[in-house]
Design a protein around this motif. Structure first.
Motif, PDB file in Angstrom:
ATOM      1  N   UNK A  52      46.298  23.728  50.991  1.00 38.45           N
ATOM      2  CA  UNK A  52      45.187  24.529  50.480  1.00 38.45           C
ATOM      3  C   UNK A  52      44.657  23.882  49.209  1.00 38.45           C
ATOM      4  N   UNK A  53      43.336  23.729  49.144  1.00 37.59           N
ATOM      5  CA  UNK A  53      42.725  23.224  47.916  1.00 37.59           C
ATOM      6  C   UNK A  53      41.864  24.331  47.329  1.00 37.59           C
ATOM      7  N   UNK A  54      42.191  24.729  46.123  1.00 36.96           N
ATOM      8  CA  UNK A  54      41.397  25.768  45.475  1.00 36.96           C
ATOM      9  C   UNK A  54      40.618  25.089  44.356  1.00 36.96           C
ATOM     10  N   UNK A  55      39.298  25.207  44.426  1.00 35.41           N
ATOM     11  CA  UNK A  55      38.472  24.493  43.450  1.00 35.41           C
ATOM     12  C   UNK A  55      38.523  25.189  42.097  1.00 35.41           C
ATOM     13  N   UNK A  56      38.183  24.421  41.079  1.00 39.09           N
ATOM     14  CA  UNK A  56      38.079  24.982  39.739  1.00 39.09           C
ATOM     15  C   UNK A  56      37.055  26.126  39.739  1.00 39.09           C
ATOM     16  N   UNK A  57      37.389  27.194  39.066  1.00 38.37           N
ATOM     17  CA  UNK A  57      36.501  28.362  38.918  1.00 38.37           C
ATOM     18  C   UNK A  57      36.286  29.133  40.212  1.00 38.37           C
ATOM     19  N   UNK A  58      37.017  28.771  41.252  1.00 39.18           N
ATOM     20  CA  UNK A  58      36.828  29.462  42.529  1.00 39.18           C
ATOM     21  C   UNK A  58      37.527  30.823  42.532  1.00 39.18           C
TER      22      UNK A  58
ATOM     23  N   UNK B 144      39.747  24.749  32.964  1.00 34.87           N
ATOM     24  CA  UNK B 144      39.470  23.813  34.049  1.00 34.87           C
ATOM     25  C   UNK B 144      40.720  23.611  34.886  1.00 34.87           C
ATOM     26  N   UNK B 145      40.801  24.291  36.007  1.00 33.68           N
ATOM     27  CA  UNK B 145      42.024  24.152  36.778  1.00 33.68           C
ATOM     28  C   UNK B 145      41.772  24.349  38.255  1.00 33.68           C
ATOM     29  N   UNK B 146      41.898  23.262  38.994  1.00 32.69           N
ATOM     30  CA  UNK B 146      41.937  23.415  40.438  1.00 32.69           C
ATOM     31  C   UNK B 146      43.402  23.581  40.822  1.00 32.69           C
ATOM     32  N   UNK B 147      43.642  24.133  42.013  1.00 35.39           N
ATOM     33  CA  UNK B 147      45.017  24.298  42.476  1.00 35.39           C
ATOM     34  C   UNK B 147      45.125  23.634  43.845  1.00 35.39           C
TER      35      UNK B 147
ATOM     36  N   UNK C 182      44.993  45.060  32.836  1.00 31.25           N
ATOM     37  CA  UNK C 182      44.576  44.768  31.462  1.00 31.25           C
ATOM     38  C   UNK C 182      45.482  43.724  30.827  1.00 31.25           C
ATOM     39  N   UNK C 183      46.783  43.827  31.088  1.00 35.66           N
ATOM     40  CA  UNK C 183      47.717  42.876  30.511  1.00 35.66           C
ATOM     41  C   UNK C 183      47.439  41.450  31.012  1.00 35.66           C
ATOM     42  N   UNK C 184      46.956  41.356  32.261  1.00 32.24           N
ATOM     43  CA  UNK C 184      46.685  40.022  32.793  1.00 32.24           C
ATOM     44  C   UNK C 184      45.387  39.435  32.247  1.00 32.24           C
ATOM     45  N   UNK C 185      44.378  40.290  32.045  1.00 35.27           N
ATOM     46  CA  UNK C 185      43.071  39.741  31.672  1.00 35.27           C
ATOM     47  C   UNK C 185      42.861  39.697  30.165  1.00 35.27           C
ATOM     48  N   UNK C 186      43.909  40.066  29.393  1.00 36.44           N
ATOM     49  CA  UNK C 186      43.718  40.130  27.947  1.00 36.44           C
ATOM     50  C   UNK C 186      43.558  38.737  27.337  1.00 36.44           C
ATOM     51  N   UNK C 187      44.133  37.732  27.998  1.00 42.47           N
ATOM     52  CA  UNK C 187      43.941  36.384  27.456  1.00 42.47           C
ATOM     53  C   UNK C 187      43.235  35.505  28.491  1.00 42.47           C
ATOM     54  N   UNK C 188      42.941  34.293  28.109  1.00 47.46           N
ATOM     55  CA  UNK C 188      42.207  33.402  29.003  1.00 47.46           C
ATOM     56  C   UNK C 188      43.104  32.287  29.505  1.00 47.46           C
ATOM     57  N   UNK C 189      43.803  32.543  30.602  1.00 48.61           N
ATOM     58  CA  UNK C 189      44.689  31.507  31.140  1.00 48.61           C
ATOM     59  C   UNK C 189      43.889  30.515  31.967  1.00 48.61           C
ATOM     60  N   UNK C 190      44.590  29.543  32.542  1.00 52.77           N
ATOM     61  CA  UNK C 190      43.919  28.610  33.441  1.00 52.77           C
ATOM     62  C   UNK C 190      43.714  29.233  34.807  1.00 52.77           C
TER      63      UNK C 190
ATOM     64  N   UNK D 276      34.345  34.261  32.412  1.00 54.01           N
ATOM     65  CA  UNK D 276      35.394  33.411  31.839  1.00 54.01           C
ATOM     66  C   UNK D 276      35.584  32.135  32.649  1.00 54.01           C
ATOM     67  N   UNK D 277      35.069  32.133  33.867  1.00 57.11           N
ATOM     68  CA  UNK D 277      35.145  30.970  34.754  1.00 57.11           C
ATOM     69  C   UNK D 277      36.589  30.505  34.937  1.00 57.11           C
ATOM     70  N   UNK D 278      37.424  31.468  35.325  1.00 59.80           N
ATOM     71  CA  UNK D 278      38.835  31.174  35.522  1.00 59.80           C
ATOM     72  C   UNK D 278      39.156  31.197  37.013  1.00 59.80           C
ATOM     73  N   UNK D 279      39.806  30.130  37.477  1.00 60.65           N
ATOM     74  CA  UNK D 279      40.226  30.048  38.874  1.00 60.65           C
ATOM     75  C   UNK D 279      41.101  31.253  39.211  1.00 60.65           C
ATOM     76  N   UNK D 280      40.776  31.936  40.307  1.00 62.31           N
ATOM     77  CA  UNK D 280      41.462  33.192  40.602  1.00 62.31           C
ATOM     78  C   UNK D 280      41.957  33.210  42.039  1.00 62.31           C
ATOM     79  N   UNK D 281      43.216  33.615  42.216  1.00 61.00           N
ATOM     80  CA  UNK D 281      43.750  33.865  43.552  1.00 61.00           C
ATOM     81  C   UNK D 281      44.053  35.354  43.617  1.00 61.00           C
ATOM     82  N   UNK D 282      43.569  35.987  44.668  1.00 62.51           N
ATOM     83  CA  UNK D 282      43.541  37.435  44.708  1.00 62.51           C
ATOM     84  C   UNK D 282      44.044  37.889  46.073  1.00 62.51           C
TER      85      UNK D 282
END
Ligand SMILES: Nc1ncnc2c1ncn2[C@@H]1O[C@H](COP(=O)(O)OP(=O)(O)OP(=O)(O)O)[C@@H](O)[C@H]1O
Ligand SMILES: [Mg+2]
Lengths: 352, 279
Positions: free
Chosen positions: A24-30, A1-4, A145-153, A183-189
């Motif tokens: 900038x407001x980034x919503x949770x899971x956005x 659960x993490x908004x930015x 792969x190294x980034x998605x191997x765990x479940x960060x916020x 995984x419903x992880x907030x992502x900035x791409x």
């Protein structure tokens, strides 16, 4: 659960401003995509969120907690770096395992996680290799792969697919989207690829010279651009922008004379998308010019029309052909015309 | 010569040139060995000797007349110890000089290097008193410390140049993956700079094994005499200049370094170029 949240964030390098007053407001899971030309501050913004760079001014909040001054390793984020940044002394297996080890994931769970991440990027057969023994695209996938191997916020991905071929890129795109949803992880791409931006993003942020130009859903960015920069940046080919004058309700430029909304006058820039116009059947042309170039792409044909000294892109049916320098009449869809103030570049919205 | 290709010829030429150069470099050492293994009368005769006679007499005499074992032990202990001390201090120092930003960082870096520019004679007397007050005169530990001090700046600078070539993104990645500074140093920086660490260690070892002035100052008996100072003993005394002993001890001092360099030669050459060229 993490908004930015980015509140008035500024990043200066000496006198040079890399990122200006960013809100900038980034919503949770956005899934948020940063789009913009090279050097506009995308990586800098990401690095500030990751905690690798301190903002010169302003606050950054992750999950509503101010993280200014918090070390990168104490922010629960995973990042794919533009330059991959694989550890050259470790095998791909050890590279992917590194974040698990550092974050104290129990040993007996590590192997399954590593193999799942490697399989997702189709690197299962390369786990024993050192990064030096992989191709550029394989290294990039290892970094992913190294980034998605765990479940960060938060996931931060800086052009994670830029070095892959079209087919692999399309399949990775689907994988990333699926993973992010699951995984419903907030992502900035970050990407330069508009298809990637359009297909992945919940919202797109268009940036230029360290400033946000527009924030919106892919549809809003495409069909409701806020200024000439966004209009000229989105779409391939992007929107046609023609500078002209409005006098008593008519927009006039070389080759064009069409109705303009009543309240405008003076220097105005007209915009319309290549796909929103067509070859005019008879005398009802909005734009006339000569055929300058013709590019069949398979499912359609792109025409370049010379109107005055201005080149205009038009999307025509796939079997349309015309000799060079012949006259062309183009019909413009009045509902899909955009007007911008030539001086400021800002959109002039019709008030009727 | 129809069968010979140009490629074969150039290869042959290359071996010729490199082989001759190797010979030029190695002949003095072989010459020393031959001096060491021939009778004294044969060495000092002005007439050329066409059929040399070799024997191990001088070798046996060396070991029975002098505490060569002790010299050897002192050399090895002092040199190895000093290199270990240097690495323990220089690795974190070099890392700090490359990665952390603080005021006066460049000045500190230059200060460290400048300690090497000083003429050793200037500090010779103070060092003597320092170690006398510490009660460390004539001990291997003192030599270890002095060698370490002499080489610390060089080792730090070699390591610093290697560490500057490591892309910063690598550490950023490790930090986002959750690694502490010490972890990053241990798991990433040190393994990646290993060729540089080996290079620096060998260079420090060579300097240390050749050190003479401070060793002479500190050592007064076989407690601390090293191979290099022992050589000086062979030139005075009632026996005159003992050429055999000088030659043999020189050869002994040369041998370990030679073997070391051959063993790590791959790392050494890669290391020296990797430090210079980015990527
Ligand atoms: N450490 C730095 N010192 C000075 N200027 C910097 C530094 N890092 C970035 N910049 C400048 O800040 C601006 C933004 O850089 P940034 O890397 O964020 O661009 P970007 O949008 O990621 O571009 P690209 O698409 O090429 O990766 C650039 O003009 C860059 O030159
Ligand atoms: Mg970038």
């Amino acid at each position: 659960m993490a908004s930015i949240h980015l509140d008035n964030v500024v990043k200066r390098y000496g006198a040079f401003v890399g990122v200006k007053e960013m809100n900038l407001q980034i919503a949770d899971e956005e899934f948020l995509v940063l789009l913009g030309p090279s050097g506009c501050g995308k990586t800098t913004t990401m690095r500030m969120i990751a905690g690798l760079e301190e903002p010169s001014e302003g606050d950054i909040r992750i999950a509503s907690e101010v993280v200014n001054g918090l070390d990168a390793r104490d922010r629960d984020v995973a990042m794919v770096f533009q330059g991959y940044a694989l550890y050259p002394n470790m095998s791909i297996y050890e590279n992917i395992r590194f974040p698990l080890r550092m974050r104290g994931v129990p040993k007996n769970q590590q192997d399954a996680l590593i193999r799942r991440a490697a399989d997702m990027v189709e690197l299962g057969d390369f786990l024993d290799r050192k990064p030096a023994a992989l191709s550029g695209g394989q290294r990039q996938r290892a970094a992913l792969a190294r980034a998605v191997v765990r479940q960060p916020q938060v996931f931060l991905m800086d052009e994670p697919l830029s070095n892959l071929d079209a087919k692999l890129r399309a399949s990775m795109r689907v994988q990333i989207k699926h993973l992010q949803r699951k995984l419903r992880i907030t992502t900035v791409y970050v990407t330069h690829d508009q298809i990637e931006a359009m297909t992945l993003a919940d919202r797109i942020v268009v940036m230029s010279r360290g400033e946000i130009q527009q924030v919106g859903t892919p549809d809003e960015i495409y069909s409701d651009p806020a200024n000439t920069f966004v209009a000229g940046f989105i779409g391939s080919p992007p929107m046609n922008l023609i500078e002209g004058q409005v006098h008593s309700g008519r927009f006039i430029a070389p080759g064009i004379d069409i109705a303009a909304p009543g309240h405008m006058h003076g220097n105005v820039t007209l915009g319309f998308r290549p796909e929103d116009c067509g070859i005019a059947p008879d005398g009802q042309a909005g734009l006339t010019g000569t055929v300058y170039g013709i590019e069949p792409t398979g499912d359609s044909t792109f025409l370049t029309i010379l109107a005055g000294d201005k080149q205009v892109e038009v999307k025509a049916p796939r079997d349309f052909r015309a000799p060079l320098d012949s006259c062309a009449s183009i019909a413009l869809d009045p509902a899909r015309l955009y007007f911008f103030d030539s001086a400021t570049g800002q959109r002039m919205r019709s008030t009727q | 010569m129809a069968g010979r290709t140009t490629r074969g010829e150039s290869l042959w030429l290359r071996y010729m040139v490199l082989g001759s150069w190797a010979l030029v470099c190695l002949v003095p050492m072989l010459w020393f060995l031959s001096i060491g293994l021939r009778p004294r009368t044969e060495i000092i005769t002005p007439q050329p000797v066409y059929w040399p006679t070799f024997s191990l007499d001088a070798w046996h005499a060396l070991w029975s007349d002098w505490p060569i074992g002790a010299y050897l032990r002192n050399s090895v202990l002092a040199v190895a110890g000093s290199v270990v001390i240097d690495l323990i201090l220089a690795i974190p120092a070099a890392y700090s000089l490359t990665r952390y930003e603080y005021r006066g960082r460049e000045d500190i870096g230059f200060y460290i290097l400048s300690t090497r520019m000083m003429a050793p004679a200037i500090v010779a007397i103070p060092i003597f008193f320092l170690f006398r007050n510490l009660g460390l005169l004539d001990s291997v530990w003192a030599l270890m410390l002095v060698y370490a001090a002499i080489n610390l700046s060089v080792v730090t600078w070699i390591l610093r140049s290697y560490m500057m070539d490591i892309p910063k993104e690598l550490e950023d990645a490790a930090r986002t993956d959750g690694a502490s500074d010490l972890r990053i140093l241990w798991e990433i920086i040190i393994p990646v700079t290993l060729p540089g660490i080996i290079t620096a260690a060998v260079i420090a070892a060579i300097f240390a094994i050749n050190e003479f002035l401070f060793t002479l100052l500190i050592a007064s008996t076989a407690n601390a005499y090293t191979m290099s100072v022992a050589l000086a003993n062979f030139t005075g005394g009632s026996d005159g200049i003992i050429y055999n002993a000088i030659a043999l001890v020189s050869f002994l001092a040369f041998l370990p370094i030679f073997i070391l360099v051959v063993l790590i030669q791959k790392n050494l050459s890669r290391g020296l170029t990797m430090g210079a060229v980015k990527g």
